[in-house]
Design an enzyme around this catalytic site. Structure first.
Site, PDB file in Angstrom:
ATOM      1  N   SER A 710       0.724  -0.948  -0.147  1.00 47.25           N
ATOM      2  CA  SER A 710      -0.392   0.014  -0.017  1.00 47.25           C
ATOM      3  C   SER A 710       0.742   0.825  -0.335  1.00 47.25           C
ATOM      4  CB  SER A 710      -1.104  -0.005   1.383  1.00 47.25           C
ATOM      5  OG  SER A 710      -0.111  -0.058   2.626  1.00 47.25           O
ATOM      6  N   SER A 712       0.502   5.971  -0.221  1.00 41.24           N
ATOM      7  CA  SER A 712      -0.189   7.224  -0.115  1.00 41.24           C
ATOM      8  C   SER A 712      -1.599   7.099  -0.520  1.00 41.24           C
ATOM      9  CB  SER A 712       0.880   8.418  -0.476  1.00 41.24           C
ATOM     10  OG  SER A 712       1.711   8.374   0.294  1.00 41.24           O
ATOM     11  N   THR A 715      -4.005   0.777  -2.526  1.00 41.30           N
ATOM     12  CA  THR A 715      -3.289  -0.277  -2.524  1.00 41.30           C
ATOM     13  C   THR A 715      -3.406  -1.323  -3.514  1.00 41.30           C
ATOM     14  OG1 THR A 715      -5.114  -0.234  -0.758  1.00 41.30           O
ATOM     15  CG2 THR A 715      -3.821  -2.389  -0.503  1.00 41.30           C
ATOM     16  N   VAL A 716      -1.692  -2.195  -3.274  1.00 41.01           N
ATOM     17  CA  VAL A 716      -1.687  -3.025  -4.931  1.00 41.01           C
ATOM     18  C   VAL A 716      -2.284  -4.304  -4.530  1.00 41.01           C
ATOM     19  CG1 VAL A 716      -0.355  -3.302  -6.306  1.00 41.01           C
ATOM     20  CG2 VAL A 716       0.041  -1.384  -4.989  1.00 41.01           C
ATOM     21  N   ASP A 839       9.371  10.953  -7.097  1.00 37.19           N
ATOM     22  CA  ASP A 839       9.563   9.409  -5.801  1.00 37.19           C
ATOM     23  C   ASP A 839       9.663   8.382  -6.130  1.00 37.19           C
ATOM     24  OD1 ASP A 839       8.689   9.105  -3.380  1.00 37.19           O
ATOM     25  OD2 ASP A 839       6.854   8.204  -3.997  1.00 37.19           O
TER      26      ASP A 839
END
Length: 1010
Positions: A710, A712, A715-716, A839
């Site tokens: 998961s 920011s 969710t994966v 990021d």
């Protein structure tokens, strides 16, 4: 009775000598001649019945008995085979057939020559085996078979020929092991088995060859420890075991045991330990080759006592300690007045380059100190070494400029100083080195203009000046160096045009002037460079059309991207059979893209960023061409003109009403409509449609058992799509989180048109409503089975069932770093629009089955060309965080604008973490003590102290190449993490340096036999 027998034997011998000459020797030689090819010449024309046998050329007879005792046919360019009849020359003492083209096998009948003393068969094409029948030739003194094609084992019968003094069997394909019987050849003075396929160890019986002066066993497949029997050969003057697999170390008292050595070659083995300090005691030592081993410690300064020393080759070892004092031996070598070759490249020598090297023997022709950690500058008086032909100082830490005295080295053929930190202008005097063949100045900080005097170097083959700070124009004089095959000047600030004289470089294979400020039209003469294989002109301001280069049929790479070129695409590119990459992107080309030949393959053709191109294969995703439809419409325009006018007026009224109603809705639902429009435009590129229900079923209702991770904004989950029978990763956005939609759009926009092997592939997306009537957004990616780099680096933080089964090796981490650097370079420079990831961190680098890295999570990514005031006011997520703490560039923390330099900083931190094992947010860091300062304070001497212990425990010995590779890698990381954005490496430079480090690693591994 005895007297009678003696008289009878004497009579028989006289009878044989005088009565059977014509029947034996003449017949044997004529039979021999019949098998010989003279190549249209009459070399053996005198061999006929018109002349007496002993009058034949190349034939020597005995004085008393007139029998043939010598046959000297060396170097006569004869061919054919050796007739077995040669064995009938029973009085033959010397047979010389060397330096011809004889083929076939050596007849076994050679063993009948029981009087033979000299058998010379070198430099032919003889095959098969060394005849075992040679054991009959007990008087054989000299036996030479150098440079043939013999393939069998060395026969043990050779050891019966105890009178042999010279044996030369080098450069064949002999195999098997050396027979122990060789120890019987106690009269040997010269023995060579070089360049064969002999295996195994050296028999201990070699210690019995106490008379041997020359022993050459080089370039075979010998193994085992350094042969101890050699230490008994006290008369040995030349010993060569170069290019084998010997291991172990040399005895410390080596120099005392073999005091007569003049030539010692033990390079390209697996020898370890120190250089014996007794070696410099061998006062007559002239040649010493110990290169390509794993020797450690210092280079003895006592080598300076060897007044006859001519060659000292110590490159490709682990000599030195990265520190001052490593180069003390250089000052001592100034006493060696006959020194000719000094090579100590690819070690770990540190310290400042001493000015004393300028005082070395004027006879030095090769000085090689590259691939070390040497600092300082090149001495101003380096030109005093007037015979210098090779000066190799590449891949060090040298600063300062090129001395003007280099111009005095008129015989210099190679000058290599690439990948240092040198600066200043290139001296005009460099043009005085008229015999210069290779000049490598790349990867430094040289500035100013390129001296036109380089045009005087009329023998130049390779000129590399890329990745510097050069300005001005490209001198026309360089285009007059007709032998040039390699010319690179990329990544500078060169201006002006590409000289028209480029067409004079007819042998040029590589031309790279990419990423400069060149402009104007490309010269038509480019088409005359018929040997071209790589043509790199990208990243400039060239305009106009592509000139006619249809003659460059052997070209493999053509890159015209990032220019202002226009016109239609030349169709002849389709017929370039060798073409592997054609990049025409980001220009102003127009018209239809061909679909035949090379244009069929979208993986090698890139044309994005040309708004007026159409057609082409589907994979190029260009708009279709409507030229035919437009022409057809033009034919009917006059007939339906009135109808069109009426329809236009009515349509306009209806359009106004429609726009008014849409505008009202737009003001009420601006955000929703804006999102849907953008989403639809993005989805136009995807091939598959997928619903919320499909994803819910594929993840068992988004079950926690399928949870991968998961972040920011979402969710994966791991999911299995039944229709495609494919495992994928589904990133479900948390739409309640402010900024989630913006993250979704950023990821779609960033990835919809980019293609790179090291990007996680975005397969499709879902924009729908869930079963509760809420907005649902999800991104579907290819599944990466080996998880993230973060879990590999910090397995202790991962749940047990997700932990990797092992650790990443140094080489695997280096591969990953190169993968990530490559994709960032692609995003920053080679995309249709520059993209910043914003990021980058280990958890966003995923690994496939082959541990190939794939960069993911573009939720914060930005397309730099689309920045406007709105973007600057609201650049990232609602939280205002520009990336992740510890990985985000320091300028972001004070409101700095997003740029590619920020990604470079994050990459640098990623590299430091991968090879140190420490997060930048580790509790030991704080205030001014950071991961960067921690690493920087340890280099280079204490590099192993800051390295991830897992690397050192994973089968790599502490020393070379581990320490050297780690130092170089961490230096790249630190240069990416510079405080000032403009001081950081460009990703293209980082990629190049990391690949160079990997090559060093591979060379070392090959040398070590790993």
């Amino acid at each position: 009775m005895r007297l009678f027998l003696l008289l009878s034997f004497t009579a028989f011998m006289l009878l044989e000598a005088y009565m059977f000459t014509d029947k034996t020797d003449k017949h044997a030689l004529l039979e021999f001649k019949s098998k010989v090819s003279e190549g249209g010449r009459s070399v053996l024309s005198s061999w006929n019945n018109s002349y007496h046998l002993c009058s034949w050329t190349w034939v020597e007879c005995g004085r008393k008995h007139k029998r043939v005792i010598g046959l000297d046919l060396g170097g006569l360019q004869l061919g054919g085979t050796i007739s077995p009849s040669i064995g009938n020359l029973s009085f033959l003492v010397s047979l010389n057939l060397e330096n011809n083209s004889f083929g076939g096998t050596i007849p076994q009948e050679v063993g009948n020559l029981f009087r033979i003393q000299h058998l010379l068969l070198s430099l032919n094409f003889l095959e098969g085996e060394i005849p075992k029948s040679l054991y009959n030739c007990s008087r054989l003194f000299e036996f030479e078979l150098f440079s043939n094609s013999l393939t069998q084992d060395v026969p043990s019968e050779l050891g019966t020929l105890t009178k042999l003094a010279y044996v030369e069997l080098g450069k064949n394909n002999l195999k098997g092991k050396l027979p122990v019987s060789l120890g019987n050849l106690t009269s040997l003075k010269y023995l060579s088995f070089s360049s064969n396929n002999i295996t195994g160890g050296i028999p201990n019986d070699i210690s019995r060859l106490t008379q041997v002066l020359y022993l050459d066993l080089s370039m075979n497949h010998f193994s085992g420890v350094f042969p101890p029997g050699v230490y008994n050969l006290s008369l040995l003057e030349s010993f060569n075991i170069f290019g084998n697999g010997f291991s172990g170390s040399l005895r410390p008292d080596f120099g005392n045991l073999l005091p007569n050595i003049r030539e010692l070659y033990v390079g390209s083995n697996h020898l370890t330990g120190l250089i014996p300090t007794t070696l410099p005691n061998i006062s007559n030592l002239q040649m010493l080759g110990m290169d390509s081993n794993s020797l450690t410690g210092s280079i003895p300064s006592s080598f300076g006592n060897l007044q006859y020393l001519q060659t000292l080759e110590l490159n490709n070892n682990s000599l030195g300690s990265y520190s001052a004092g490593d180069l003390d031996f250089l000052g001592a070598l100034t006493n060696c007045t006959q020194l000719d070759v000094l090579t100590v490249s690819e070690n770990v020598l540190g310290g400042i380059l001493p000015p004393s090297i300028a005082n070395m023997s004027i006879y030095v022709t090769e000085l090689s100190l590259g691939w070390n950690f040497i600092s300082g500058s090149i001495p101003h008086d380096i030109g005093n070494i007037i015979d210098l032909q090779t000066l190799l100082l590449a891949n060090n830490l040298l600063t300062g400029g090129l001395p003007a005295s280099l111009g005095k080295l008129s015989d210099l053929g190679l000058l290599s100083v690439f990948s240092n930190r040198m600066s200043g202008e290139i001296p005009f005097s460099i043009g005085n080195i008229t015999r210069l063949i290779n000049l490598y100045l790349d990867n430094n900080s040289f500035e100013g203009t390129i001296p036109p005097s380089l045009g005087n170097c009329s023998y130049m083959l390779r000129l590399r000046m890329d990745h510097n700070k050069l300005t001005g124009t490209i001198p026309r004089e360089i285009m007059q160096i007709s032998p040039l095959v390699f010319l690179t000047m990329s990544n500078n600030s060169l201006a002006g045009s590409l000289p028209k004289d480029v067409g004079r470089l007819e042998h040029l294979g590589t031309l790279s002037v990419a990423y400069n400020k060149l402009s104007g039209k490309l010269p038509e003469t480019l088409g005359k460079c018929l040997s071209m294989e790589q043509l790199q002109l990208q990243g400039n301001f060239f305009d106009g059309t592509i000139p006619d280069i249809n003659g460059l049929v052997g070209v493999k790479e053509v890159d015209f991207s990032n220019n202002n070129l226009s016109g239609s695409l030349p169709r002849y590119f389709a017929n370039f059979n060798s073409l592997e990459n054609l990049n025409l992107s980001i220009n102003n080309f127009e018209g239809k893209v061909p679909t035949e030949g090379k244009f069929k393959n979208a993986t090698i053709v890139s044309v994005f960023g040309n708004k007026n191109l159409c057609g082409g294969v589907l994979e190029l995703k260009l708009s279709p061409c409507f030229s035919q439809e437009l022409e057809k419409g033009a034919k009917h325009s006059s007939i339906s003109k009135k109808v069109v006018i009426g329809v236009s007026i009515g349509g306009s009224i209806l359009m106004l009403l429609f726009i008014a109603s849409v505008s009202l809705c737009w003001f009420r639902k601006r955000k929703k409509n804006k999102t849907n429009a953008a989403t639809l435009s993005t989805f136009g590129t995807f091939h598959e449609q997928i619903s919320y229900g499909d994803l819910r079923n594929a993840t068992d209702g988004f079950s926690s058992s399928n949870l991968i991770g998961s972040g920011s904004f979402g969710t994966v989950f791991k999911a299995l799509l039944p229709a495609q029978n494919k495992v994928v990763a589904v990133k479900v956005l948390n739409m309640q989180r402010r900024g989630a939609m913006k993250s979704f759009m950023a990821e779609c926009e960033s990835l919809k048109d980019v293609r790179h092997r090291n990007l996680v592939k975005l397969l499709t997306a879902c924009s729908s409503i869930d079963y509760h009537g809420n907005q649902f957004r999800a991104l579907i990616y290819e599944f990466m089975p080996y998880g993230s780099v973060d879990m590999w680096l910090h397995p202790e933080e991962v749940e047990a069932f997700h932990r990797p089964s092992r650790i990443l090796t140094l080489l695997e981490r280096l591969h990953i770093a190169i993968d990530v650097a490559s994709v960032l370079d692609y995003l920053h420079v080679h995309c249709h629009e520059a993209i910043t990831h914003c990021d980058l961190k280990p958890s966003n680098v995923l690994l496939d089955n082959d541990l190939t890295a794939h960069v993911s999570d573009f939720g914060l990514a930005r397309i730099l060309l689309k920045f406007d005031q709105e973007y600057f006011l609201n650049q990232l997520s609602s939280a205002g965080v520009r990336g992740t703490i510890g990985y985000a560039a320091p300028e972001y923390g004070i409101g700095g604008q997003i740029s590619t330099h920020g990604d470079v900083y994050s990459f640098g931190i990623l590299v430091l973490e991968m090879f140190s094992g420490k997060r930048p947010t580790n509790e030991v860091f704080g205030e001014n003590f950071t991961l960067c300062s921690y690493i920087k304070s340890a280099l280079p001497e204490r590099v192993l102290e800051v390295a991830d212990e897992c690397i050192l425990q994973n089968g790599l010995r502490i020393g070379f190449p581990t320490a050297k590779c780690l130092t170089l890698i961490l230096e790249v990381g630190l240069r990416c993490c510079e405080e000032s954005p403009m001081s950081r490496l460009a990703m293209s430079e980082a990629v190049k340096e990391l690949i160079s480090i990997r090559e060093i690693f591979f060379r070392s591994r090959r040398r070590a036999g790993r």
